[in-house]
Structures are given as structure tokens and as C-alpha cells.
Design an enzyme around this catalytic site. Structure first.
Site, PDB file in Angstrom:
ATOM      1  N   GLU A 121       0.799  -1.228   0.000  1.00 56.21           N
ATOM      2  CA  GLU A 121       0.000   0.000   0.000  1.00 56.21           C
ATOM      3  C   GLU A 121       0.829   1.276   0.000  1.00 56.21           C
ATOM      4  O   GLU A 121       0.530   2.216  -0.716  1.00 56.21           O
ATOM      5  CB  GLU A 121      -0.929   0.051   1.231  1.00 56.21           C
ATOM      6  CG  GLU A 121      -1.980  -1.032   1.266  1.00 56.21           C
ATOM      7  CD  GLU A 121      -1.584  -2.097   2.244  1.00 56.21           C
ATOM      8  OE1 GLU A 121      -0.394  -2.466   2.253  1.00 56.21           O
ATOM      9  OE2 GLU A 121      -2.443  -2.557   3.002  1.00 56.21           O
ATOM     10  N   GLU A 160      -9.667  -4.855   4.958  1.00 53.76           N
ATOM     11  CA  GLU A 160      -9.422  -3.738   4.053  1.00 53.76           C
ATOM     12  C   GLU A 160      -8.246  -4.040   3.134  1.00 53.76           C
ATOM     13  O   GLU A 160      -8.293  -3.750   1.942  1.00 53.76           O
ATOM     14  CB  GLU A 160      -9.160  -2.459   4.857  1.00 53.76           C
ATOM     15  CG  GLU A 160      -9.104  -1.211   4.000  1.00 53.76           C
ATOM     16  CD  GLU A 160      -9.076   0.063   4.822  1.00 53.76           C
ATOM     17  OE1 GLU A 160      -9.079   1.128   4.211  1.00 53.76           O
ATOM     18  OE2 GLU A 160      -9.063  -0.026   6.054  1.00 53.76           O
ATOM     19  N   TYR A 188       1.751  -5.402  12.946  1.00 55.97           N
ATOM     20  CA  TYR A 188       0.614  -4.691  12.369  1.00 55.97           C
ATOM     21  C   TYR A 188      -0.264  -4.091  13.458  1.00 55.97           C
ATOM     22  O   TYR A 188      -0.582  -4.745  14.453  1.00 55.97           O
ATOM     23  CB  TYR A 188      -0.204  -5.641  11.497  1.00 55.97           C
ATOM     24  CG  TYR A 188      -1.229  -4.955  10.648  1.00 55.97           C
ATOM     25  CD1 TYR A 188      -0.887  -3.879   9.839  1.00 55.97           C
ATOM     26  CD2 TYR A 188      -2.553  -5.380  10.651  1.00 55.97           C
ATOM     27  CE1 TYR A 188      -1.835  -3.245   9.051  1.00 55.97           C
ATOM     28  CE2 TYR A 188      -3.508  -4.768   9.862  1.00 55.97           C
ATOM     29  CZ  TYR A 188      -3.141  -3.691   9.072  1.00 55.97           C
ATOM     30  OH  TYR A 188      -4.076  -3.058   8.297  1.00 55.97           O
TER      31      TYR A 188
END
Length: 903
Positions: free
Chosen positions: A11, A101, A325
Site C-alpha cells: 500500500e 481492508e 501490524y
């Protein structure tokens, strides 16, 4: 594994740089820079689609809730770049985050890029060499169940917002929004304020005294104890009263001031003895490792970071390989993490601090879903805070240290010791008084040697006899010395307002929303004007009261806490494959069957009449009510007699007045000042006009009263309106913070009305420098360049030399210091302007600036993800656009249709 070129897509650019350092030359790592596609606004659909089934929501609700996706306009270049890189690759690795997501981003990349080479889904929850190597060996396919759950959530939020928000526009105010989680979060804050408004304080008294062993009277062995029993009955404390100020139990003794002082007089000089001493073993376990929610809560309490700041810093730490994370609701630790923690505990604290067996933490959050572990330091061995201190910024280091301490402490031994409860009796003819005090002695600190969890303030802590303190070494029957006996008065306090930390905790406990969304939810309710902050407390606006009331009365199910939590559980069931997406959306939107009015569509279609005036009114009592008007809230006296066609007496409410601070008495004060035209200060000798001080929406101010205009009675209505508009407007000026309506003098008012004050002329530019008082405080102005003044008094005293010295310094924020508006990121020097490019947090979100040109950060770019090259390009585009043109918008060229998801 193929020996050809491999393309890895993540990302963010920061994440790409870190991962690229762990992969060989056969790998090319690129960043999508967040999402590349989404549901467009219906107004932005291609012309031929606006009248079709996608025209209302960009979702075809009549055909399986099929979504229509478009690539973001500013992502089309990025998609072309990724396609070009894909042509040179033999394999594609989609390495986006492992939550829903991230899975959806990977799926959208697959749909947009249409790769003709093998595709592998690569997941990891930390960015270390070991984790990346393991992820390359354990690839999988895209999990369509997670994609379904995320897509359902997106469609659900679109339907909710687009159906309910227009009702708010019509009945409350234009531009408002409703949301599945934001509306419930707002309701929680409003309900807490309602409790505070209804709260009735109760006064209660008790007695304090200091006690010490007789042999220790001349030492520092004195301990303070509080009266807990009188004549065999418990003495009332704060927790013994309800929120209406009434005693919950009639058996307790409620002392007033006279009663407490009578107790002191009765027992003064009487002997004191130890009535009882109860000792119990003390054992305390460490808190579980951090989840997203508990990290936000603890960072708020310990580091004073907002949820948004916490997640921004945690994102940076994750992408640079320092922590795992940061979006997780699991408190479990991997085997490698447990081994690393136990090894570090033994090294830093000693073998005694390592428990015999590793601690295992189950998922604690209601509806916990994501498969990754708790937030912890990255790697199979942890870096201590001292090892990373020079590598991290201040906020990054403090958050890393917090995560490291919590993780290590979670695997340490229990804290052990003993607790003692001491009761002291003083007997008199009219009063048999028992005092109490408790204390804890820690004999082995265990995990407390590394970390202690914070807690929200208990409203009943004050006057609590069980609050821990130091105890003297005494035994039952021992005589004690007594001193400083005194009556002690208290008042009960209302329920505390939510802080960001306690609101996150409340949402999590109810199973509402997801940890990854809490920060954005709190930001949204603040940006919408529903909630403001006073220190760490969250205060709802009167606007939030109106919106919440409308939703409660007409969309009760949608803001019901259990119903909202059940929606989260249903999304979990879709992710697990136990619920079918289309069937669930059909039930939510259309109801169980076509005749069912329980669906959202039928609910909105059959709302009936809503009395906007009633919805926007809040009763205060005594005929007074608050109304939420177009230009802000005001108080109105509906009991006052008025002539036909006239409005009842009204007064604007100051912005800094919290709802629970608006009593009937305060409202009467505001109305009194407003009704009589304000407090008359005197006549301006220069103009001959009366000067008055008044309360206003943005705070108290002074103004001049101009004489009534004399207009020609023969003028038409239009001409009369034009003539009135051409008349001079009265001068007004806000009071300084140190001034009040009741005390401001005529001289002070005239000084305020004389502003702006000309300080002098800049000898270099020739521009005039003025000193002014604005909504955000005192400042200097030179052309378009404004600088904050340190204090309000300087408006009238600052000299030209002092002003020039201020302009010679780096530009400061409203807080008066450069650090008050410190940039979120510094990217380097702009090759076009030669000025440093930084990212700042502005009123409408993050923006890129070189000090002259500002460009709002596009919604698909993150603060941490934007690159230097992108920033330069965005600023260049902004400069090329020139000043914003007035008038209508240029018609948008329809975007090419992107493939909609087929089921």
C-alpha cells in the site's frame, strides 16, 4: 519458484522501501498508495449511468446490490505505472495488509490490473527479514470471504449515509451526515451529557484524623484515616448517592457540616485504639498485550495522544519494521514473540521475573475477528527502547517504548505482596466513631518493574476510605496517638465526560465498530461539529442533541447499541462464510419480505411528518428551551408574553458554554443582557453613539448603537431594502479573554473598537503592519502574512521594532510556538520554489505546503505514504491552476466504466 522478475505491490511507499531492502534483485516492489478504486459519488457517474440502476447510490440495489467502481482520478497514472511494471514481471505478489481492508485493496488491484501471470497473495503482520521470508514461502489466494465482508461494509455505509443524511439536511441543517458508527458514537457522548444535565449534586461530610503509634508520636509515622462508621452505622460517601442527589440506602448516616463538627467535638481528646487489622495476600496479574483499542486508550492516558495521532505514529513504526501490524483485536502473541519476551525478561530483570509457563492471552474483544496477533515489537528478538532511541522521533520513541513495556510485562511474573485494612475506634458518650484506612505492601514487584497499566479516573475516588496509603506497624488493641481531627465536606460529582480513550473503550465493550475505525470515527464526529474537545474531555454540541434526537425518535433501530453490534457480528459471519452477502443486504435494506416495514428503504419512505422545530428544541425548564438555529444555538423564553408576529425573547449561546453548564439561571442571565440591548457602558465622545457590551455566539463583544435611520416612507420594499443595506454598519469587537461583560469599562471598549491598530510600516516592503484581535486570538498582519502575538495586551503595546522582530522569526502557530503547528512530515526542498515541503494538519485535514502554495492531501494518499516526488507534482499542479475561479464548476468528463464485481 520462478526465476524471472517478480512484482510485489504493497500500500505505502514507506512499506515498499522497507520490504525492498529484504528482497533480492529479482523483486520489484511498488506501492499502490492506498486504495485505487471506490464507489464514486452519484453526481460523478458517467452521464449515461446517472438515470440507470446505479444512479442513486452507485450500487444497483435491485440486482444483487452490485457495486459500480471507478479508479480514483488521481490514481489512473499509478494504475498505468503498475500495469507497465506488470508487463516486465513473471509473477505478481499482492502484499497488502492482512485484514479485510487489505484483502479488498488486493482484490481491487487484481480487478484493475487484470494480470496474465500467476498471482500470489502474500501476508505478514510485521516487516522483518524473517517475516518476509516466511511470507514468500506461505502464499495463498485472495480470500473472497474477507472481500465480501469488506464490500458489504462499504455498501452498507453508502446506503445508510445516503438514505439518512438527507433527512438531517431537511430537518436540522444542510451538510450534516449520519453514519452507522459515527451516529452511535455521537449518541453515547450526548447521553452522557444528558446525564450530567439531569445530575443533582448532594453534599456530604465526614471526619479526617491522623494516627500514629504512641511510641512514634514524634516521628513521621502518622497515617491519615477517614470516619467510616458512626454508632454502628456506615457513614455515607459519594457512591451512596444516586444521580438525583438521593441516598440509595436509608440505613447509612448522612452527616452535614454541623453533624461532622459535632462528632469532632465529641471525640476530641478521647483515646484511640486499633479495633481490627485485617491482612490478606495481594497478587496482581499483568495486562494483556496491546490491541488497537487498548493501544489507543493507553496512549491517550499515558502519552496524551489522540486516537488519530496514535494510529499515525503506529503506522510509521509498522512500516519501518519496528512493530507488528497495528490494526488488530487479538491479544495473542506468537510462539516466537513469547520466547523473545521471556529471554529479554531474564536478561534485563532476572530469572525470578520469568513465570514457569508462558502466559496465554485469548482474544478479549467482543466479536474479535482478525487472525493476526497483538501489537508488539517486531522480530524474533525485541529491540529495547535504548537500542532504537536514536532512530526514532519523540512521539515514535514514546509509543514504541509503551508497546515494548506492555509486551514484556505481559510475560512477567505476577506482582505479589499483602493488603491491610486498619480500623481505629474512638469511643465517646455521644459518638462511637470508627476510622478506616487501607494500604498495600509490595514484596515482589513482578511485572510492575516494567510497566503499570493506567485507568480512567473514578468519579468516587474522592473521599474513598479504601484509597491506599501508608500504614503504621500496629496490632489489634494498640493505643494510637491522634491529631488534626477535622470535619471534611464533599459534593457528589456528575458522571465524567468521555475522553477519546474512554469512548473507544465504551465502543469496544459494546461491540460497535472495529478497532481500525475508532480513530477515524472520532475525527469525523469532531469535524462534523457534533463534538468538541475541552482538554481531553469530549463535549457534544447542541447540534449533536438535535441530530441524536431525530435519529432516536425516527431511526431508533439504527442507533440502537445492540442492533449496531449485531451488524458487526453479521459482517463477521459473512467473512467466515456463514452468511451470504446479498441475502443480508436485502434483509437490511428491504426487510424480511416486501410487506415488511423494517428495512431501511421502507423506514425512510414511510417516515411521515417530522416537526423540525420540535426536533431542534431542548427543554431547560421554567418555560425556557434551547433551539438549534441556522446560525447557531440560542435560548428562547416561550413563557414570556409577546405581541402577535413577534418572536419570544432570545439570546445566542456562547460557543464555549457546554450544554450541562446552561442552567435556568444562566439562561435567564443571557436573556436579561440580550433583551435590554446589553450592558450600557457610556457614550463614545467622538461619535456620540452609545456603547454596549453583549453576549454573542462567538463570545461576549462590544458594539455601538447607531441611531434609527430615517427613510422615505414612499420607497418601495426593494428600494427600502437597498437603502438599508447601504447604511453604515455598527463597529463591533470581541472582548479579550481577561474581560467580561459585567466589568468591561467604556475606555476598554473604545480601545477594542479602535482596532485594528496600526503599528507601523515595514521599511523593506513598505507594507503596513497592524495589530488585531481575531477569533483565534491576538495577531499581527502585514499584507497576507499573519503572526500570532504572545498575549492580548500586546495588541495595544507592541512596537514596530518588536513586530519586525516577530516577523524575522519562523512562522508560529496559534499556540504561540513553532512546535504548536509542527509539521506531520518534512519531505525536502521543492525544486520549483526552493522552499521546504512539509505536510501539516489543517482545519480540513492534512495538506502539503511549501509555505506559499497549499494542496490538500488527496483522500487516497496517507500522510506517511506520500512521496517527495508526489508532493512536488501536487504542488506544481496547484500552482498551474492559478487562483480559484468564481462561478460554476466545469463539467466533468465521464470516466471510463470500470469492471463491476460479478458474483
Amino acid at each position: 519458484m520462478s526465476t524471472g522478475r517478480k512484482l510485489v505491490i504493497v500500500e505505502s511507499p514507506a512499506k515498499a522501501r522497507t520490504i525492498a531492502g529484504y528482497l533480492g534483485d529479482d523483486f520489484e516492489v511498488e506501492a499502490s498508495v492506498g486504495h485505487i478504486r471506490d464507489l464514486p459519488q452519484p453526481s460523478e457517474l458517467p452521464t449515461e449511468m446517472k438515470k440507470g440502476p446505479f444512479g442513486r447510490f452507485a450500487v444497483d440495489v435491485d440486482n444483487g446490490f452490485e457495486p459500480y467502481y471507478e479508479v480514483y482520478a488521481d490514481k489512473k497514472k499509478k494504475v498505468r505505472e503498475l500495469k507497465a511494471a506488470l508487463k516486465e514481471a513473471d509473477e505478481l505478489y499482492l502484499a497488502t495488509d492482512e485484514d479485510r481492508e487489505g484483502e479488498a485493496i488486493a482484490w481491487h488491484l487484481l480487478q484493475a490490473l487484470k494480470p496474465k501471470v500467476p498471482v500470489k497473495r502474500m501476508v505478514f503482520h510485521e516487516i522483518t527479514r524473517e517475516a518476509i521470508s516466511r511470507a514468500l514461502e506461505q502464499t495463498r489466494e485472495i480470500d473472497t470471504r474477507l472481500v465480501d465482508a469488506q464490500e458489504t461494509r462499504r455498501i452498507l455505509d453508502r446506503l445508510y449515509g445516503y438514505e439518512v443524511s438527507p433527512v438531517l439536511w431537511r430537518k436540522v441543517r444542510q451538510g450534516l451526515s449520519a453514519g452507522r458508527v459515527q451516529s452511535v458514537a455521537t449518541r453515547l457522548v450526548v447521553e452522557r451529557e444528558r446525564e450530567r444535565m439531569a445530575f443533582v449534586s448532594a453534599e456530604y461530610w465526614d471526619v479526617l484524623g491522623e494516627f500514629a503509634p504512641v511510641a512514634g508520636e514524634e516521628t513521621d509515622l502518622w497515617s491519615q484515616a477517614r470516619l467510616v462508621q458512626l454508632n454502628g452505622k456506615k457513614v455515607a460517601l459519594g457512591r451512596d448517592f444516586d444521580d438525583a442527589g438521593r441516598l440509595k440506602n436509608s440505613e447509612v448516616v448522612h452527616l452535614d457540616a454541623a453533624g461532622a463538627q459535632a462528632v469532632v467535638a465529641a471525640i476530641e481528646g478521647k483515646p484511640a485504639r486499633v479495633a481490627s487489622l485485617e491482612t490478606k495476600p495481594y497478587r496482581r496479574k499483568p495486562a494483556a498485550p496491546f490491541t488497537t483499542s487498548t493501544l489507543q486508550q493507553e496512549a491517550g492516558r499515558k502519552l496524551r495522544l489522540t486516537s488519530r495521532q496514535t494510529m499515525r505514529v503506529a503506522q510509521t513504526l509498522y512500516e519501518n519494521g519496528y512493530i507488528t501490524y497495528m490494526r488488530t483485536d487479538s491479544s495473542a502473541l506468537s510462539t516466537q514473540a513469547v520466547q523473545a519476551a521471556r529471554k529479554q525478561i531474564a536478561s534485563l530483570f532476572g530469572a525470578d521475573y520469568v513465570p514457569g509457563k508462558p502466559r496465554v492471552y485469548a482474544k478479549q474483544a467482543k466479536g474479535a475477528q482478525e487472525a493476526h496477533e497483538a501489537i508488539r515489537p517486531a522480530g524474533d528478538s525485541f529491540r529495547t527502547p535504548s537500542e532504537v532511541k536514536g532512530q526514532l522521533s519523540g512521539e515514535e520513541f514514546r509509543l514504541y517504548e509503551l508497546i515494548w513495556k506492555r509486551t514484556v510485562a505481559s510475560q512477567m511474573e505476577d506482582a505479589r505482596g499483602s493488603t491491610a485494612t486498619l480500623r481505629i475506634r474512638i469511643a465517646a458518650d455521644s459518638a462511637d466513631a470508627v476510622f478506616g484506612v487501607s494500604g498495600t505492601v509490595i514484596t515482589f514487584p513482578g511485572f510492575l518493574a516494567a510497566y503499570e497499566e493506567s485507568a480512567d479516573v473514578d468519579r468516587y475516588d474522592k473521599g474513598n476510605p479504601n484509597a491506599e496509603s501508608r500504614l503504621p506497624n500496629v496490632a489489634e488493641g494498640d493505643e494510637l496517638a491522634v491529631r488534626n481531627l477535622q470535619a471534611d465536606g464533599h459534593s457528589t460529582t456528575p458522571p465524567p465526560r468521555f475522553t477519546e480513550a474512554s469512548l473507544v473503550k465504551a465502543l469496544e465493550e459494546r461491540g460497535i465498530g472495529r478497532p481500525s475505525t475508532y480513530a477515524s470515527t472520532i475525527s469525523v464526529i469532531q469535524d462534523r461539529g457534533y463534538v468538541t474537545s475541552r482538554g481531553q474531555a469530549l463535549i457534544p454540541s447542541w447540534l449533536a442533541f438535535a441530530v441524536t434526537r431525530l435519529l432516536e425518535e425516527h431511526f431508533g433501530q439504527l442507533v440502537d447499541y445492540d442492533f449496531t453490534a449485531q451488524m458487526e457480528a453479521d459482517l463477521d459471519a459473512i467473512a467466515a462464510g456463514d452468511e451470504e452477502r446479498v441475502a443480508w443486504l436485502t434483509k437490511f435494506y428491504f426487510g424480511e419480505n416486501p410487506q415488511d416495514a423494517g428495512g431501511l428503504h421502507e423506514l425512510v419512505a414511510n417516515l411521515g411528518d417530522i416537526d423540525a422545530r420540535d426536533i431542534n428544541s431542548v427543554e431547560l425548564g421554567d418555560g425556557l428551551q434551547v433551539r438549534v438555529g441556522r446560525y447557531g444555538p440560542y435560548v428562547e423564553d416561550t413563557s414570556a408574553p409577546v405581541k402577535e408576529g413577534e418572536n419570544p425573547p432570545r439570546a445566542s449561546l456562547p460557543e464555549d458554554l457546554a450544554p450541562d453548564e446552561l442552567s435556568v439561571e444562566k439562561a435567564r442571565e443571557l436573556l436579561a443582557v440580550s433583551s435590554d440591548g446589553g450592558r450600557e457602558l457610556g457614550v463614545d465622545p467622538a461619535s456620540g453613539h452609545e456603547i454596549v457590551a453583549k453576549p454573542g455566539r462567538f463570545g461576549p463583544y462590544v458594539t455601538e448603537v447607531l441611531p434609527e435611520p430615517e427613510l422615505d416612507e414612499s420607497l418601495s420594499a426593494a428600494a427600502r431594502k437597498k437603502a438599508l443595506a447601504a447604511l453604515p454598519k455598527p463597529r463591533t469587537a470581541s472582548l479579550l479573554k481577561s474581560q467580561a461583560i459585567e466589568t468591561v469599562s467604556l475606555e476598554e471598549a473604545l480601545a477594542l473598537l479602535s482596532l485594528p491598530r496600526v503599528v507601523g510600516v515595514d521599511p523593506e516592503s513598505g507594507a503596513e503592519i497592524t495589530a488585531q484581535n481575531g477569533r483565534y486570538g491576538p495577531y499581527l498582519k502585514k499584507g497576507t502574512d499573519s503572526r500570532t502575538l504572545p498575549n492580548e495586551e500586546q495588541i495595544f503595546t507592541v512596537t514596530l521594532e518588536e513586530a519586525l522582530a516577530i516577523y524575522a522569526q519562523p512562522k508560529r502557530g496559534r499556540g504561540g510556538s513553532a512546535s504548536a503547528t509542527a509539521p506531520l512530515r518534512e519531505l525536502g526542498e521543492d525544486p520549483n520554489s526552493g522552499k521546504p515541503i512539509v505536510i501539516k494538519d489543517g482545519r480540513f485535514g492534512a495538506y502539503i505546503t511549501d509555505g506559499t502554495t497549499n494542496r490538500t492531501l488527496p483522500k487516497d494518499l496517507s500522510v506517511e505514504g506520500v512521496t517527495f516526488e508526489q508532493a512536488v507534482d501536487l504542488l506544481a499542479q496547484k500552482r498551474a491552476q492559478g487562483p480559484a475561479k468564481k462561478g460554476g464548476r466545469t463539467a466533468r468528463k465521464p470516466a471510463a466504466k470500470s469492471t463491476a464485481k460479478k458474483k
